[in-house]
Design a protein around this motif. Structure first.
Motif, PDB file in Angstrom:
ATOM      1  N   SER A  21      -7.952  -4.976   8.959  1.00 17.25           N
ATOM      2  CA  SER A  21      -7.666  -4.540   7.590  1.00 17.25           C
ATOM      3  C   SER A  21      -8.952  -4.235   6.826  1.00 17.25           C
ATOM      4  O   SER A  21      -9.031  -3.231   6.099  1.00 17.25           O
TER       5      SER A  21
ATOM      6  N   VAL B 219     -10.137  -0.646   5.165  1.00 14.77           N
ATOM      7  CA  VAL B 219     -10.488  -0.510   3.754  1.00 14.77           C
ATOM      8  C   VAL B 219     -11.762   0.321   3.599  1.00 14.77           C
ATOM      9  O   VAL B 219     -11.849   1.197   2.724  1.00 14.77           O
TER      10      VAL B 219
ATOM     11  N   HIS C 256       0.832  -1.204   0.000  1.00 13.84           N
ATOM     12  CA  HIS C 256       0.000   0.000   0.000  1.00 13.84           C
ATOM     13  C   HIS C 256       0.865   1.253   0.000  1.00 13.84           C
ATOM     14  O   HIS C 256       0.573   2.229  -0.690  1.00 13.84           O
TER      15      HIS C 256
ATOM     16  N   ALA D 270      -8.257  -5.896   0.755  1.00 16.92           N
ATOM     17  CA  ALA D 270      -9.446  -6.638   1.172  1.00 16.92           C
ATOM     18  C   ALA D 270      -9.336  -8.110   0.765  1.00 16.92           C
ATOM     19  O   ALA D 270      -9.709  -9.008   1.541  1.00 16.92           O
TER      20      ALA D 270
ATOM     21  N   CYS E 242      -6.975  -0.813  -2.119  1.00 21.58           N
ATOM     22  CA  CYS E 242      -7.976  -1.263  -1.150  1.00 21.58           C
ATOM     23  C   CYS E 242      -8.528  -2.626  -1.541  1.00 21.58           C
ATOM     24  O   CYS E 242      -8.755  -3.491  -0.678  1.00 21.58           O
TER      25      CYS E 242
END
Length: 322
Positions: free
Chosen positions: A212, A216, A74, A127, A123
């Protein structure tokens, strides 16, 4: 039947007749009155984020922490977003040319759009990884203390980078996208830090993927507005906060104006708005109209780049209308 003559080379009030006014408080090709954030700030933010990506990659592999590896990915997308934003900020400082008469202001809009799409993609990847870890949990959780340390460093660096890019024009969507991207990254790292703390205390394997998924949702909520705003600007939609009907009504109420048509409003850049309109006025009236309208559009609506064309009805039509 009324006749309208158009003369694009003459200013209102001349003896030659109808007028086309293009009135600005700045010189030709000068479409960046609001200076973007200094380039060195982008450079420093990129360097800081590259450093944390390297640290997270090494630590993630060494500690077998998928959370740190995901956060590193990320942050890597963040670096790419910053490079796009910095490149756009540099382009926005360049003067226009005969081919690009509006300059390079739209580069900031395109960079913001790419930056937002990049964050949405990150994202999705995050996910997917979180769901996979819920379905197939690891044999043992990573050491929570080290995860907390690395994630804490990432939080500090991302917040510092976001602070570096704050400032500039408040409506600069390119800069705002970069700042949101950095603060979203800090939130992701904060979630990893929190997950590390819970893992340290409980040893639970499900904490990291659940945290997590929550992060998101938060990131997507903050990114969605900038994504659609930058898409609207890339498609030359009327900037948010400007009511077309209100502008049309205001123009129609100006002294001597009998009709308004061909009204168009669009963003030149992330910080400047342009307008073109045809105003119909009776022959022999409308002195000083262009200057009054251009000043009023800036004052009332923040439209600083108007182009007004005055169309005069012939005298017979004027007399018949009265």
């Amino acid at each position: 039947m009324a006749t309208h003559s158009h003369n694009h080379g003459r200013r209102q009030g001349s003896a030659q007749g109808p007028a086309h006014g293009h009135h600005h408080p700045h010189g030709p090709h000068d479409h960046h009155a609001h200076a973007p954030v200094a380039g060195w700030r982008y450079g420093l933010a990129i360097a800081l984020n590259l450093a944390i990506v390297a640290v997270q990659l090494v630590a993630g592999f060494a500690l077998k922490s998928t959370a740190l590896l995901a956060d590193a990915g990320h942050n890597a997308s963040d670096v790419l977003g910053l490079i796009l934003a910095g490149w756009a900020a540099w382009l926005m400082t360049r003067q226009g040319s005969d081919r690009r008469t509006y300059g390079y202001g739209k580069a900031g809009v395109l960079a913001a759009l790419a930056n937002s799409l990049l964050l949405v993609f990150a994202c999705g990847a995050l996910a997917f990884e979180a769901v996979d870890r819920l379905i197939h949990p690891p044999a043992a959780p990573p050491p929570g203390g080290m995860v907390m340390l690395i994630a804490g460093i990432a939080v500090v660096i991302n917040l510092m980078s976001g602070w570096l890019l704050m400032g500039g024009h408040p409506e600069d969507v390119n800069r705002r996208a970069a700042v949101v991207h950095l603060f979203a990254d800090a939130a992701v790292s904060g979630g990893v830090l929190l997950a590390g703390a819970v893992i340290l205390w409980t040893g639970a394997k499900w904490v990291d993927p659940i945290a997590s998924l929550g992060i998101v949702v938060v990131i997507l909520a903050t990114t969605w507005r900038i994504l659609w705003q930058s898409l609207d600007m890339a498609l030359d939609a009327v900037p948010r906060g400007i009511d077309v009907a209100g502008v049309r009504g205001w123009l129609a109420r100006q002294p001597g104006v009998t009709d308004v048509h061909d009204l168009h409003i669009w963003p030149i850049s992330a910080t400047e708005t342009a307008l073109t309109a045809h105003l119909v006025v009776p022959a022999g009236s409308g002195d000083g109209l262009i200057e009054s309208v251009t000043d009023g559009l800036k004052r009332e609506f923040g439209i600083g780049h108007p182009t007004i064309q005055v169309e005069r009805t012939d005298c017979d039509q004027c007399e018949g209308a009265s």
